[in-house]
Design a protein around this motif. Structure first.
Motif, PDB file in Angstrom:
ATOM      1  N   ARG A 190       6.275   7.284  65.403  1.00 55.52           N
ATOM      2  CA  ARG A 190       5.718   7.693  64.103  1.00 55.52           C
ATOM      3  C   ARG A 190       5.221   9.130  64.148  1.00 55.52           C
ATOM      4  O   ARG A 190       5.338   9.858  63.163  1.00 55.52           O
ATOM      5  CB  ARG A 190       4.575   6.735  63.730  1.00 55.52           C
ATOM      6  N   TRP A 191       4.684   9.566  65.260  1.00 52.00           N
ATOM      7  CA  TRP A 191       4.193  10.944  65.394  1.00 52.00           C
ATOM      8  C   TRP A 191       5.354  11.936  65.288  1.00 52.00           C
ATOM      9  O   TRP A 191       5.221  13.010  64.688  1.00 52.00           O
ATOM     10  CB  TRP A 191       3.463  11.115  66.719  1.00 52.00           C
ATOM     11  N   ILE A 192       6.498  11.587  65.858  1.00 48.89           N
ATOM     12  CA  ILE A 192       7.683  12.446  65.754  1.00 48.89           C
ATOM     13  C   ILE A 192       8.057  12.644  64.284  1.00 48.89           C
ATOM     14  O   ILE A 192       8.334  13.761  63.829  1.00 48.89           O
ATOM     15  CB  ILE A 192       8.855  11.837  66.550  1.00 48.89           C
ATOM     16  N   ILE A 193       8.041  11.541  63.534  1.00 47.80           N
ATOM     17  CA  ILE A 193       8.356  11.635  62.101  1.00 47.80           C
ATOM     18  C   ILE A 193       7.347  12.520  61.377  1.00 47.80           C
ATOM     19  O   ILE A 193       7.714  13.421  60.610  1.00 47.80           O
ATOM     20  CB  ILE A 193       8.372  10.230  61.464  1.00 47.80           C
ATOM     21  N   ASP A 194       6.076  12.282  61.622  1.00 47.07           N
ATOM     22  CA  ASP A 194       5.029  13.061  60.953  1.00 47.07           C
ATOM     23  C   ASP A 194       5.192  14.553  61.191  1.00 47.07           C
ATOM     24  O   ASP A 194       5.105  15.369  60.271  1.00 47.07           O
ATOM     25  CB  ASP A 194       3.646  12.613  61.441  1.00 47.07           C
ATOM     26  N   ARG A 195       5.406  14.918  62.451  1.00 49.07           N
ATOM     27  CA  ARG A 195       5.487  16.342  62.757  1.00 49.07           C
ATOM     28  C   ARG A 195       6.713  16.985  62.108  1.00 49.07           C
ATOM     29  O   ARG A 195       6.633  18.085  61.568  1.00 49.07           O
ATOM     30  CB  ARG A 195       5.510  16.549  64.268  1.00 49.07           C
ATOM     31  N   LEU A 196       7.854  16.319  62.191  1.00 55.88           N
ATOM     32  CA  LEU A 196       9.070  16.907  61.627  1.00 55.88           C
ATOM     33  C   LEU A 196       8.966  17.061  60.117  1.00 55.88           C
ATOM     34  O   LEU A 196       9.415  18.069  59.556  1.00 55.88           O
ATOM     35  CB  LEU A 196      10.281  16.045  61.989  1.00 55.88           C
ATOM     36  N   VAL A 197       8.372  16.080  59.433  1.00 58.39           N
ATOM     37  CA  VAL A 197       8.301  16.128  57.975  1.00 58.39           C
ATOM     38  C   VAL A 197       7.160  17.020  57.504  1.00 58.39           C
ATOM     39  O   VAL A 197       7.351  17.928  56.677  1.00 58.39           O
ATOM     40  CB  VAL A 197       8.163  14.707  57.391  1.00 58.39           C
ATOM     41  N   GLU A 198       5.971  16.796  58.022  1.00 62.08           N
ATOM     42  CA  GLU A 198       4.812  17.540  57.534  1.00 62.08           C
ATOM     43  C   GLU A 198       4.869  19.014  57.926  1.00 62.08           C
ATOM     44  O   GLU A 198       4.321  19.871  57.223  1.00 62.08           O
ATOM     45  CB  GLU A 198       3.525  16.898  58.046  1.00 62.08           C
ATOM     46  N   ASP A 199       5.512  19.331  59.047  1.00 64.93           N
ATOM     47  CA  ASP A 199       5.564  20.714  59.513  1.00 64.93           C
ATOM     48  C   ASP A 199       6.922  21.362  59.289  1.00 64.93           C
ATOM     49  O   ASP A 199       7.207  22.432  59.819  1.00 64.93           O
ATOM     50  CB  ASP A 199       5.224  20.771  61.011  1.00 64.93           C
ATOM     51  N   ALA A 200       7.768  20.721  58.492  1.00 60.66           N
ATOM     52  CA  ALA A 200       9.127  21.236  58.297  1.00 60.66           C
ATOM     53  C   ALA A 200       9.141  22.645  57.736  1.00 60.66           C
ATOM     54  O   ALA A 200      10.015  23.457  58.091  1.00 60.66           O
ATOM     55  CB  ALA A 200       9.896  20.296  57.362  1.00 60.66           C
TER      56      ALA A 200
END
Length: 284
Positions: A190-200
């Motif tokens: 879930r952290w991988i998803i958060d970082r890729l989306v929120e920091d895109a």
């Protein structure tokens, strides 16, 4: 980003209510009274043989000789280890108390808690995937694996990329929670998803990944087992296949085709590391 935060907050509220509305387990909740977890330094093959006779549940990735490794076992077996001179320390003196404390903590409302402050149930994880797709449809889409679990559940994930699906490009896939009890794997995915989306749009590294590839993340590859670990057996590890001998579960991490049946995989159906009847015999 404020728009994304609002959607994710709503998702947390919805998933919290879904999680509490789940049907009660049909099996009695498993208890771990009288069990401990120890960290032992196995000095030689004799120590290793003794430990495997006393415990069938190693908690270290690759327990062996010379390096410390963690094991769960009944408290009364400590005397045998100490009599043999095995160097050890008790990490968890009461497994049942630790499990109950976690169960009590997770039963409290989680809506106001930082998402990564604690483990989340399957409903919360699924709702957050949907929230990301709603917030960033330009980056995210839901992807379901083309198989269902032993109990008929969908294995749900997310695709993240600046390019439409079907574009020829490198792809990365992350899967979490092959072992049902290892919630840390779920949260890492879930952290991988958060970082890729929120920091895109703000992190050049994330942007470069999404510009040049597509990323697939499946936070819970073993949903049957994960639900069972929440409702019934906190330390459940395998999937929920009913084996021919009457026991349950195949160790998904021992069921891959590559070097199937090699070292560390068991042929015993009751073993935590049971490899299954053949490579890829488990649909998950």
């Amino acid at each position: 980003m404020r728009h994304l935060a609002r959607i994710l907050t709503i998702a947390a509220l919805v998933s919290g209510s879904i999680g509490r509305a789940q049907s009660p387990p049909t099996e009695p909740v498993e208890r771990y009274d009288g069990e401990v977890v120890v960290r032992a330094t196995l000095r030689d093959a004799q120590d290793l043989m003794l430990m495997t006779q006393l415990s069938d549940d190693p908690w270290s990735h690759a327990p062996g000789i010379g390096a410390p490794s963690d094991w769960r076992l009944p408290r009364e077996r400590l005397a045998t280890l100490r009599a043999a001179g095995v160097p050890l320390e008790v990490l968890i003196p009461d497994v049942q108390a630790a499990v109950q404390a976690e169960r009590d903590r997770l039963s409290q409302p989680q809506e106001a808690v930082d998402w990564f402050a604690d483990f989340k149930d399957l409903a919360a994880i699924t709702a957050r995937l949907d929230a990301f797709v709603a917030a960033r449809p330009d980056l995210c889409s839901i992807v379901n694996l083309p198989v269902t679990t032993i109990q008929g559940r969908t294995i749900k994930g997310i695709r993240i990329s600046r390019h439409p699906a079907g574009t020829a490009m490198p792809a990365f896939s992350f899967t979490g929670t092959q072992h049902a009890r290892e919630g840390g794997g779920t949260m890492t995915a879930r952290w991988i998803i958060d970082r890729l989306v929120e920091d895109a749009d703000t992190d050049a590294r994330c942007g470069a990944i999404l510009d040049s590839s597509e990323v697939f993340v499946f936070p819970v590859i073993n949903p049957d087992g994960y639900l069972h670990s929440w409702s019934t057996s906190r330390l459940w590890r395998k999937n929920r296949r009913l084996n021919s001998g009457g026991s349950y579960g195949v160790d998904l991490n021992r069921n891959w085709g590559y070097q199937w049946g090699g070292q560390g995989a068991s042929t015993q159906q009751t073993s935590e590391t049971y490899r299954g009847t053949a490579a890829f015999s488990a649909p998950e």
